[in-house]
Design a protein around this motif. Sequence first.
Motif, short mmCIF file in Angstrom:
data_model
loop_
_atom_site.label_atom_id
_atom_site.label_comp_id
_atom_site.label_asym_id
_atom_site.label_seq_id
_atom_site.Cartn_x
_atom_site.Cartn_y
_atom_site.Cartn_z
N GLU A 222 0.85 -1.19 0.00
CA GLU A 222 0.00 0.00 0.00
C GLU A 222 0.88 1.24 0.00
O GLU A 222 2.08 1.16 0.28
N GLU A 223 0.27 2.36 -0.30
CA GLU A 223 1.04 3.60 -0.38
C GLU A 223 1.82 3.89 0.89
O GLU A 223 2.95 4.39 0.84
N VAL A 224 1.24 3.56 2.03
CA VAL A 224 1.91 3.87 3.29
C VAL A 224 3.16 3.02 3.49
O VAL A 224 3.99 3.32 4.37
N ASP A 225 3.31 1.97 2.67
CA ASP A 225 4.48 1.10 2.81
C ASP A 225 5.71 1.62 2.08
O ASP A 225 6.81 1.07 2.25
N ARG A 240 1.95 -2.33 -5.82
CA ARG A 240 0.57 -2.25 -5.33
C ARG A 240 -0.34 -3.27 -6.00
O ARG A 240 -1.13 -3.96 -5.35
N PRO A 258 6.67 -0.74 6.92
CA PRO A 258 6.93 -0.30 5.55
C PRO A 258 8.36 -0.62 5.10
O PRO A 258 9.23 -0.93 5.90
#
Length: 393
Positions: A222-225, A240, A258
């Motif tokens: 995910e983007e937060v990773d 993703r 992350p």
Amino acid sequence: MSTTDTVTTTAITLTDAGLDPFLLHASAHRRPTGTGLPADSGPFGFAEPVRQCGPRTVADATGGPGDLLPAGLRGRPVIGGLLDPVGPDTGPVLLDGAAGEVQATCFFRDRPDLMDRRPLVPSLSTLVRFAAATDELAALRGQFADHADRYGTEAVAEASRQLLAVFEEGADGGPAPFRKLAALIRPLALVTGPGTASAPALDLPPRLLDEEFGRGGVVRFEEVDFPATLTHEPTRRFLRGTGLPEHAFLFLLDTDLPLRTLAEYYGDEHDGAFPAGRLPARAGQLIRLGSLVEDTALVVDGTTGAILSWSPPESALRPLCTDISTLAFTLWLLHREHAVDERSGHALTSDTYDQLALTMIRVLSSIDPAGTPTDTDWHYWTELLQDEAGGVL
């Protein structure tokens, strides 16, 4: 189904006078003195010395280690060589002058006594015909022209069946290792098509990794990773949407999300024990994805998307794959080869390891030339695939 018996590359034509001391089998004479032998075709090459003076003996071709060679090999005629796509010939191609059978061997300069013979095909004509069919598959021309722009697992299975049918025709029940290798491994390159200018280098089928490793075995991010320095958008989209296998042959994905840069990883994991001066330049832009064997990290350049290997003991950063998609294909290919070999009763690795390694390198080089470069003395995948003692395949 049939394939033409036409040599499409420059032919090497020999005379009876040059062959007589070696080739007693009538059909072994007809090919080199008639239509000739191709200068190179697929994994085989019929070297310039053959053109100039005809076949040499194994003793002559290997520098004449004399009585160190097995007695049954010293006088055997060498008609060509197995061509290594990333280096010199790996071993002579031999011809049984009495029976007409074509065989292969590997020459160990330090231990010539270990040389042995492995069957390739029943005759020279069969070898040339098989090699021509393999060339047509690689170039997607001739009888394989209809495979152009067709990719995926179904395309692989169809090409494999078609190539095997060609090989079985006229093989006379002869040795099968070369046929199995070419028919089962070489078509694997058709599983993926090229990407676009704004996308990863390869267009992998949507569920390719899930089908190979199991949906629960593939990790999507995910983007937060992502660290802020991972600015290469095609890499972000791939991680993703497609993801990477958590456990793959030779690769273990970092699951401590992350993702971290090399600088962050060594700061967190080693508490400064690994001096920053030993880290590669731009360590803050190199994102660690996981680890390879032998304490080697796999990293992605956050700016360009290039995949590299980082060896802390050597403080060496080396190119590994063009991008994240070619890395995924490489991991898939290694896993698929193991599955194919298990189904064949491990006949590929036990009988023809050197030829299997070359075939795998050819598949990789056709998909990702950066994965098997020819302008370097050492490369990770090439070294591992050719390491029979290490049992990589």
